[in-house]
Design an enzyme around this catalytic site. Structure first.
Site, short mmCIF file in Angstrom:
data_model
loop_
_atom_site.label_atom_id
_atom_site.label_comp_id
_atom_site.label_asym_id
_atom_site.label_seq_id
_atom_site.Cartn_x
_atom_site.Cartn_y
_atom_site.Cartn_z
N ASN A 6 -11.85 12.39 31.56
CA ASN A 6 -12.75 12.02 30.46
C ASN A 6 -12.01 11.09 29.49
OD1 ASN A 6 -13.96 12.12 27.84
ND2 ASN A 6 -15.21 13.84 28.52
N HIS A 9 -11.85 9.84 24.32
CA HIS A 9 -10.99 9.72 23.14
C HIS A 9 -10.18 8.43 23.11
CE1 HIS A 9 -12.61 13.20 21.52
NE2 HIS A 9 -12.13 14.02 22.43
N HIS A 42 -19.01 10.44 27.77
CA HIS A 42 -20.12 11.12 27.10
C HIS A 42 -20.77 10.13 26.13
CE1 HIS A 42 -21.40 14.94 24.61
NE2 HIS A 42 -22.40 14.12 24.84
N ARG A 44 -22.87 9.97 23.46
CA ARG A 44 -23.48 10.88 22.48
C ARG A 44 -24.64 10.20 21.77
NH1 ARG A 44 -20.63 15.50 20.63
NH2 ARG A 44 -22.06 15.34 18.89
N ARG A 48 -20.62 8.16 18.62
CA ARG A 48 -19.37 8.17 17.84
C ARG A 48 -18.17 7.64 18.61
NH1 ARG A 48 -18.08 14.60 17.43
NH2 ARG A 48 -20.05 14.59 16.35
N GLU A 69 -21.86 12.27 30.80
CA GLU A 69 -22.32 13.45 30.06
C GLU A 69 -23.33 12.99 29.03
OE1 GLU A 69 -18.89 15.03 28.18
OE2 GLU A 69 -17.99 15.72 30.03
N THR A 100 -18.45 19.19 22.16
CA THR A 100 -19.51 20.04 22.69
C THR A 100 -19.10 21.50 22.56
OG1 THR A 100 -19.76 18.29 24.32
CG2 THR A 100 -21.06 20.28 24.66
N GLU A 150 -21.39 22.92 35.67
CA GLU A 150 -20.04 22.83 35.11
C GLU A 150 -19.86 24.03 34.19
OE1 GLU A 150 -18.57 19.03 33.84
OE2 GLU A 150 -17.28 19.95 32.32
N HIS A 189 -13.62 21.66 29.69
CA HIS A 189 -13.57 21.77 28.23
C HIS A 189 -12.36 22.58 27.78
CE1 HIS A 189 -14.73 21.58 24.10
NE2 HIS A 189 -15.67 20.71 24.46
#
Ligand code: PXP
Length: 237
Positions: A6, A9, A42, A44, A48, A69, A100, A150, A189
């Protein structure tokens, strides 16, 4: 077992300054070079970190399967159907959350999720539901026609001692149940270099782990020394 990396970030860092770097496409190719079996992003609702443009650019460039996601929201679903990632993982979203926080209530939200899962299935996009490790959620995922779940490992990653062991047992039972129901079992996660071994020892039938924060966090320190050196090389001696 496969690793979905992922890269949200990396985008968080870029958005913090509104720059064009760090480049997400470079993040994709570096993750692939490191052995990533998939790339996860993801999109969102509050945009963001990952932006719509990233989704389409990554879709063009990525060589491994792309997992998007997303919340069950019409505008994001429309973008997903346009970009056509290989997989979509439906997640719950709250505006104020740092990340999340809980699993999707697949049982309680059944009627709202059913058309979204059907639309994605029909488009040939494999659907995963990000759920708490509970029998009711697994049963709902199966009835919704999602081929994958998941399992949310956030609680596991925040616990220690006997409470952590109890959560591991819950995750193991959920993985057994999901596998028995014919679902592909993924998890993610909060997984990191420290809590991963115990998780792997306890939970069966895992196909793919989706991990982001701990990998990006470690990359800071595997790369900081070289980055400082490269900048020093630009300065007059
Ligand atoms: N899986 C899902 C469904 C997520 O929402 C996230 C966070 O975006 C992850 C995996 C990765 O979590 P982490 O960044 O803590 O590794």
């Amino acid at each position: 077992m496969k690793l979905g990396v992922n890269i949200d970030h990396v985008a968080t860092l870029r958005q913090a300054r509104g720059t064009t770097y760090p480049s997400l496409l470079e993040a994709v190719s570096e993750a692939e070079a490191g052995g990533a079996d998939g790339i996860t992003i993801h999109l969102r609702e509050d945009r963001r970190h990952i932006q719509d443009r990233d989704l389409f650019e990554i879709r063009e460039a990525v060589r491994v399967p792309l997992n998007l996601e997303m919340a069950n929201a019409p505008d994001v679903l429309a973008q997903a159907l346009r970009a056509h990632p290989d997989e979509v993982c439906l997640v719950p979203e709250r505006r104020q959350e740092l990340t999340t926080e809980g699993g999707l209530d697949a049982a309680g939200q059944y009627d709202r999720l059913a058309p979204t899962v059907a639309a994605l299935n029909q488009a040939g996009i494999r659907v995963s539901l990000f759920i708490e490790p509970s029998p009711a959620q697994i049963d709902a995922a199966r009835r919704l026609g999602a081929p994958m779940v998941e399992l949310h490992t956030g609680l596991y990653s925040n616990l220690s001692g006997p409470a952590r062991d109890a959560e591991l047992a819950r995750l193991a039972a959920a993985a057994e149940a999901a596998h028995a129901a014919g679902l592909q079992v993924n998890a993610g996660h909060g997984l990191n270099y420290d809590n991963l071994p115990a998780f792997l020892a306890a939970v069966p039938h895992l196909d793919t782990l989706n991990i982001g924060h701990s990998i990006v966090a470690r990359a800071v320190f595997t790369g900081l020394r070289a980055a400082v050196r490269a900048l020093k090389d630009l300065l007059p001696r």
